[in-house]
Scaffold this motif. Structure first.
Motif, PDB file in Angstrom:
ATOM      1  N   ASP A  71       0.856  -1.180   0.000  1.00  0.00           N
ATOM      2  CA  ASP A  71       0.000   0.000   0.000  1.00  0.00           C
ATOM      3  C   ASP A  71       0.903   1.245   0.000  1.00  0.00           C
ATOM      4  O   ASP A  71       1.778   1.364   0.855  1.00  0.00           O
ATOM      5  CB  ASP A  71      -0.889   0.001   1.247  1.00  0.00           C
ATOM      6  CG  ASP A  71      -1.829   1.185   1.271  1.00  0.00           C
ATOM      7  OD1 ASP A  71      -1.384   2.280   1.662  1.00  0.00           O
ATOM      8  OD2 ASP A  71      -3.011   1.027   0.916  1.00  0.00           O
ATOM      9  N   PRO A  72       0.698   2.168  -0.944  1.00  0.00           N
ATOM     10  CA  PRO A  72       1.568   3.356  -1.022  1.00  0.00           C
ATOM     11  C   PRO A  72       1.633   4.150   0.283  1.00  0.00           C
ATOM     12  O   PRO A  72       2.688   4.665   0.656  1.00  0.00           O
ATOM     13  CB  PRO A  72       0.922   4.178  -2.148  1.00  0.00           C
ATOM     14  CG  PRO A  72       0.229   3.171  -3.007  1.00  0.00           C
ATOM     15  CD  PRO A  72      -0.274   2.130  -2.051  1.00  0.00           C
ATOM     16  N   LYS A  73       0.502   4.248   0.995  1.00  0.00           N
ATOM     17  CA  LYS A  73       0.494   4.993   2.253  1.00  0.00           C
ATOM     18  C   LYS A  73       1.334   4.282   3.316  1.00  0.00           C
ATOM     19  O   LYS A  73       2.045   4.920   4.099  1.00  0.00           O
ATOM     20  CB  LYS A  73      -0.943   5.184   2.745  1.00  0.00           C
ATOM     21  CG  LYS A  73      -1.768   6.122   1.874  1.00  0.00           C
ATOM     22  CD  LYS A  73      -3.170   6.309   2.432  1.00  0.00           C
ATOM     23  CE  LYS A  73      -3.983   7.255   1.561  1.00  0.00           C
ATOM     24  NZ  LYS A  73      -5.373   7.426   2.086  1.00  0.00           N
ATOM     25  N   GLU A  74       1.221   2.941   3.357  1.00  0.00           N
ATOM     26  CA  GLU A  74       2.023   2.168   4.309  1.00  0.00           C
ATOM     27  C   GLU A  74       3.509   2.310   3.986  1.00  0.00           C
ATOM     28  O   GLU A  74       4.345   2.430   4.878  1.00  0.00           O
ATOM     29  CB  GLU A  74       1.612   0.693   4.266  1.00  0.00           C
ATOM     30  CG  GLU A  74       0.246   0.397   4.857  1.00  0.00           C
ATOM     31  CD  GLU A  74       0.275   0.440   6.376  1.00  0.00           C
ATOM     32  OE1 GLU A  74       1.331   0.130   6.956  1.00  0.00           O
ATOM     33  OE2 GLU A  74      -0.758   0.788   6.970  1.00  0.00           O
ATOM     34  N   LEU A  75       3.817   2.289   2.704  1.00  0.00           N
ATOM     35  CA  LEU A  75       5.213   2.440   2.282  1.00  0.00           C
ATOM     36  C   LEU A  75       5.737   3.814   2.673  1.00  0.00           C
ATOM     37  O   LEU A  75       6.856   3.951   3.184  1.00  0.00           O
ATOM     38  CB  LEU A  75       5.322   2.235   0.772  1.00  0.00           C
ATOM     39  CG  LEU A  75       6.712   2.469   0.160  1.00  0.00           C
ATOM     40  CD1 LEU A  75       7.736   1.502   0.753  1.00  0.00           C
ATOM     41  CD2 LEU A  75       6.652   2.318  -1.356  1.00  0.00           C
ATOM     42  N   ALA A  76       4.933   4.840   2.445  1.00  0.00           N
ATOM     43  CA  ALA A  76       5.348   6.199   2.798  1.00  0.00           C
ATOM     44  C   ALA A  76       5.589   6.309   4.298  1.00  0.00           C
ATOM     45  O   ALA A  76       6.557   6.941   4.743  1.00  0.00           O
ATOM     46  CB  ALA A  76       4.282   7.200   2.355  1.00  0.00           C
ATOM     47  N   GLY A  77       4.735   5.661   5.094  1.00  0.00           N
ATOM     48  CA  GLY A  77       4.912   5.689   6.533  1.00  0.00           C
ATOM     49  C   GLY A  77       6.191   5.006   6.970  1.00  0.00           C
ATOM     50  O   GLY A  77       6.901   5.488   7.860  1.00  0.00           O
ATOM     51  N   ALA A  78       6.498   3.880   6.322  1.00  0.00           N
ATOM     52  CA  ALA A  78       7.724   3.149   6.660  1.00  0.00           C
ATOM     53  C   ALA A  78       8.966   3.964   6.297  1.00  0.00           C
ATOM     54  O   ALA A  78       9.933   4.017   7.060  1.00  0.00           O
ATOM     55  CB  ALA A  78       7.739   1.806   5.929  1.00  0.00           C
ATOM     56  N   ILE A  79       8.922   4.608   5.135  1.00  0.00           N
ATOM     57  CA  ILE A  79      10.067   5.419   4.711  1.00  0.00           C
ATOM     58  C   ILE A  79      10.240   6.638   5.621  1.00  0.00           C
ATOM     59  O   ILE A  79      11.359   7.015   5.976  1.00  0.00           O
ATOM     60  CB  ILE A  79       9.909   5.839   3.241  1.00  0.00           C
ATOM     61  CG1 ILE A  79      10.100   4.610   2.331  1.00  0.00           C
ATOM     62  CG2 ILE A  79      10.899   6.935   2.868  1.00  0.00           C
ATOM     63  CD1 ILE A  79       9.898   4.869   0.859  1.00  0.00           C
ATOM     64  N   ASN A  80       9.124   7.256   6.022  1.00  0.00           N
ATOM     65  CA  ASN A  80       9.199   8.397   6.936  1.00  0.00           C
ATOM     66  C   ASN A  80       9.781   7.979   8.278  1.00  0.00           C
ATOM     67  O   ASN A  80      10.553   8.727   8.887  1.00  0.00           O
ATOM     68  CB  ASN A  80       7.812   9.014   7.127  1.00  0.00           C
ATOM     69  CG  ASN A  80       7.354   9.804   5.907  1.00  0.00           C
ATOM     70  OD1 ASN A  80       8.183  10.286   5.133  1.00  0.00           O
ATOM     71  ND2 ASN A  80       6.052   9.925   5.730  1.00  0.00           N
ATOM     72  N   LYS A  81       9.414   6.796   8.716  1.00  0.00           N
ATOM     73  CA  LYS A  81       9.967   6.286   9.973  1.00  0.00           C
ATOM     74  C   LYS A  81      11.478   6.095   9.831  1.00  0.00           C
ATOM     75  O   LYS A  81      12.261   6.441  10.719  1.00  0.00           O
ATOM     76  CB  LYS A  81       9.309   4.965  10.335  1.00  0.00           C
ATOM     77  CG  LYS A  81       9.767   4.383  11.654  1.00  0.00           C
ATOM     78  CD  LYS A  81       9.017   3.097  11.968  1.00  0.00           C
ATOM     79  CE  LYS A  81       9.483   2.489  13.275  1.00  0.00           C
ATOM     80  NZ  LYS A  81       8.804   1.205  13.573  1.00  0.00           N
TER      81      LYS A  81
END
Length: 250
Positions: free
Chosen positions: A103-113
């Protein structure tokens, strides 16, 4: 910024690469590496990347073996097809895990973390492997049945067989007593221990002990005689004969 991609499914790898480049334009993405062997070889020959995306199940085994063979200090975001419960458990290890399809949103969250915390991965391999092991399934041990105005519990071990008749499902005990159940045979097939019960056909699920006689029948089928059962035409299809023999021999 250098990112290493370890993924054995080309479509999944291409999608992940595209999503990462949208979020982090200009990064260098190495890979795709599709096996434990190729990943170990790459990590031994190259400087540690800034981030690793790693599938859990690779063509030649679980990717955790990579980190048993070579020291890896890079932060790792695992991708996996395992269920959400496992994902939540994995997150307790301070490592991010993404459920496929990504999921793009999940990926973005992981990268932000990753960007905000600069996580250094500490992998508890034994704990994660234990979480990945198939959990022993709990099978139904008793059934609540109605007898007049009373509710009674019947142990699954007391059931000789289950049968469906005119859209009604019955449990019959070894004593020959019959009770109505609020389950279909399809539902019961999922609930019962497959070591103890076998789906003979669309009408019967039998315990091993209830099978009184087995006879060969036309078209490579088998005819089953169940104890205390008046139905003399219980047939096992040719497609199921092999599985039944294996079950009986188990």
């Amino acid at each position: 910024m250098n990112i290493l991609l370890i993924e054995d499914e080309r479509p999944a790898a291409n999608r992940l690469k595209q999503l990462v480049l949208e979020l982090l334009p200009g990064v260098n993405i190495y890979g795709n590496l599709d096996s434990i062997t190729s990943a170990v070889a790459w990590l031994e020959l190259h400087p540690a990347p800034d981030l690793i995306f790693c599938d859990i199940q690779l063509a030649d085994g679980l990717s955790f073996e990579i980190f048993e063979m070579v020291r890896v200090s890079s932060p790792i975001i695992f991708t996996t097809a395992f269920d959400q419960y496992a994902i939540k458990a994995f997150k307790l290890n301070s490592v991010d895990y993404l459920l496929k399809p990504i999921d793009p949103k999940e990926l973005a969250g992981a990268i932000n973390k990753f960007k905000s915390q600069k996580i250094k991965t500490t992998i508890d391999l034994s704990q994660i492997k234990e979480l990945l092991q198939p959990q022993q399934k709990e099978f139904k041990s008793r059934f609540m049945v109605k007898i007049g105005e009373k509710i009674q519990s019947i142990l699954a071990s007391e059931a000789a067989f289950f049968m469906s008749e005119e859209r009604v499902t019955f449990l019959q005990t070894f004593e020959g007593k019959r009770y109505i159940l609020d389950y279909t045979l399809d539902q019961l097939e999922e609930m019962l221990d497959p070591k103890k019960f076998f789906r003979l056909n669309r009408k019967y699920i039998s315990s091993f002990e209830a099978i009184a006689e087995i006879h060969t029948y036309s078209n490579s089928r088998l005819k089953i005689k169940l104890a205390n059962c008046s139905d003399n035409d219980i047939l096992v299809s040719r497609e199921k004969v092999g599985a039944l023999k294996e079950w009986l021999d188990g």
